[in-house]
Design a protein around this motif. Structure first.
Motif, short mmCIF file in Angstrom:
data_model
loop_
_atom_site.label_atom_id
_atom_site.label_comp_id
_atom_site.label_asym_id
_atom_site.label_seq_id
_atom_site.Cartn_x
_atom_site.Cartn_y
_atom_site.Cartn_z
N ASP A 43 -2.72 13.35 -0.24
CA ASP A 43 -3.30 12.14 0.35
C ASP A 43 -4.81 12.13 0.19
N ALA A 44 -5.43 13.29 0.36
CA ALA A 44 -6.88 13.38 0.20
C ALA A 44 -7.28 13.12 -1.25
N VAL A 45 -6.48 13.61 -2.20
CA VAL A 45 -6.78 13.37 -3.60
C VAL A 45 -6.69 11.88 -3.92
N VAL A 46 -5.63 11.23 -3.46
CA VAL A 46 -5.48 9.79 -3.69
C VAL A 46 -6.67 9.04 -3.13
N ARG A 99 2.09 15.19 -7.80
CA ARG A 99 3.09 16.26 -7.66
C ARG A 99 3.52 16.77 -9.02
N ALA A 100 3.65 15.84 -9.98
CA ALA A 100 4.00 16.26 -11.33
C ALA A 100 2.93 17.19 -11.89
N ALA A 101 1.66 16.87 -11.58
CA ALA A 101 0.57 17.73 -12.04
C ALA A 101 0.65 19.11 -11.38
N GLN A 102 1.07 19.13 -10.11
CA GLN A 102 1.26 20.43 -9.46
C GLN A 102 2.37 21.23 -10.15
N ARG A 103 3.47 20.55 -10.48
CA ARG A 103 4.57 21.24 -11.15
C ARG A 103 4.16 21.76 -12.53
N GLN A 104 3.21 21.03 -13.16
CA GLN A 104 2.74 21.42 -14.48
C GLN A 104 1.61 22.44 -14.43
N GLY A 105 1.22 22.83 -13.22
CA GLY A 105 0.17 23.82 -13.06
C GLY A 105 -1.23 23.27 -13.22
N ASP A 113 0.81 -1.21 0.00
CA ASP A 113 0.00 0.00 0.00
C ASP A 113 0.85 1.27 0.00
N GLU A 114 1.87 1.32 0.87
CA GLU A 114 2.67 2.54 0.95
C GLU A 114 3.46 2.81 -0.33
N PRO A 115 4.11 1.81 -0.95
CA PRO A 115 4.80 2.11 -2.21
C PRO A 115 3.88 2.58 -3.31
N THR A 116 2.69 1.96 -3.43
CA THR A 116 1.79 2.39 -4.49
C THR A 116 1.20 3.78 -4.20
N ARG A 117 1.00 4.08 -2.93
CA ARG A 117 0.52 5.42 -2.58
C ARG A 117 1.57 6.47 -2.93
N ARG A 118 2.83 6.19 -2.65
CA ARG A 118 3.89 7.13 -3.02
C ARG A 118 3.91 7.36 -4.53
N MET A 119 3.70 6.29 -5.28
CA MET A 119 3.69 6.40 -6.74
C MET A 119 2.54 7.30 -7.21
N ALA A 166 -10.38 5.33 -3.35
CA ALA A 166 -11.17 4.65 -2.33
C ALA A 166 -12.59 4.29 -2.78
N PRO A 167 -13.29 5.15 -3.54
CA PRO A 167 -14.62 4.75 -3.98
C PRO A 167 -14.63 3.49 -4.85
N VAL A 168 -13.58 3.34 -5.66
CA VAL A 168 -13.48 2.13 -6.49
C VAL A 168 -13.28 0.91 -5.61
N ALA A 169 -12.38 1.02 -4.63
CA ALA A 169 -12.12 -0.09 -3.73
C ALA A 169 -13.37 -0.45 -2.92
N GLN A 170 -14.10 0.57 -2.47
CA GLN A 170 -15.30 0.31 -1.68
C GLN A 170 -16.38 -0.36 -2.52
N ARG A 171 -16.57 0.11 -3.75
CA ARG A 171 -17.59 -0.50 -4.61
C ARG A 171 -17.23 -1.95 -4.90
N TRP A 172 -15.94 -2.21 -5.12
CA TRP A 172 -15.51 -3.58 -5.37
C TRP A 172 -15.66 -4.45 -4.13
N LEU A 173 -15.25 -3.92 -2.98
CA LEU A 173 -15.26 -4.71 -1.75
C LEU A 173 -16.68 -5.05 -1.31
N LEU A 174 -17.57 -4.08 -1.38
CA LEU A 174 -18.95 -4.28 -0.91
C LEU A 174 -19.90 -4.74 -2.01
N ARG A 175 -19.40 -4.81 -3.25
CA ARG A 175 -20.24 -5.18 -4.40
C ARG A 175 -21.46 -4.27 -4.48
N SER A 176 -21.25 -2.99 -4.23
CA SER A 176 -22.37 -2.06 -4.15
C SER A 176 -22.79 -1.49 -5.49
#
Length: 203
Positions: free
Chosen positions: A161-164, A146-152, A134-140, A169-179
């Motif tokens: 973190d909130a953007v990630v 950050r690149a998008a920030q540098r590009q304006g 989880d932590e390595p993929t979150r850093r990625m 998270a909504p995709v993971a929740q829909r998959w996990l709960l089959r909602s």
């Protein structure tokens, strides 16, 4: 020349390890996590259960290694970055579409559900999962933002973190709960909603 060849015991160990990881993925895909066991994995792999316990402490830790081996290929400590075409919306749309494809693929989805159960039941495994995956993929993901920030394309004071979390998270929740169905239409709409709703420089 012969002296440079790996010892036979090393080759046997590598073969046994591969057989165990393959057996773990196959077994949980067929019967689920709760019905799998170290004994069943050992029997399918053609090894003794003590061979498994020499390398892993639980079936959950076997499954984590098996999942990483099958779907990542190695420890994702320096994972390949997310696509960067210069268009953040298009790139995130492509990433989430690829996520949909994986989560809808039984070869990926069933072992991941089993691993999710294992993580929920085992606090130490949850910490290992966080550190190794989880932590390595979150850093990625954050580096792409950050690149998008540098590009304006994103405001420099946006909480990455909130953007990630808001994107993934909504995709993971829909998959996990089959909602609801996991479709390209859903993730495209999610990307548009999240990224066009975030503050932009000068807005």
């Amino acid at each position: 020349m012969l002296g440079s060849m790996p010892p036979r015991t090393t080759r046997r160990s590598d073969a046994a390890r591969t057989a165990i990881l393959t057996a773990a993925v196959e077994l949980v895909g067929e019967v689920g996590y709760s019905k799998s066991s170290i004994e069943a994995i050992a029997a399918r792999a053609g090894v003794g259960k003590q061979t498994i316990y020499r390398w892993w402490s639980s079936k959950g830790s076997v499954l984590l290694d098996a999942y990483l081996n099958a779907n990542v290929g190695s420890e994702p400590e320096d994972p390949q970055g997310l696509p960067n075409t210069g268009d953040l919306v298009a790139d995130m749309r492509a990433v989430l579409r690829a996520t949909v494809d994986e989560l809808n693929d039984p070869r990926f989805e069933r072992p991941l559900r089993a691993l999710t159960v294992a993580v929920l039941e085992d606090e130490s495994l949850a910490a290992e999962y966080s550190r190794r995956l989880d932590e390595p993929t979150r850093r990625m993901k954050k580096e792409r933002l950050r690149a998008a920030q540098r590009q304006g394309q994103l405001s420099p004071d946006v909480d990455l973190d909130a953007v990630v979390d808001t994107l993934f998270a909504p995709v993971a929740q829909r998959w996990l709960l089959r909602s609801g169905p996991l479709t390209y239409e859903y993730t495209d709409h999610l990307v548009e909603t999240v990224l066009t709703g975030l503050p932009r420089p000068g807005s």
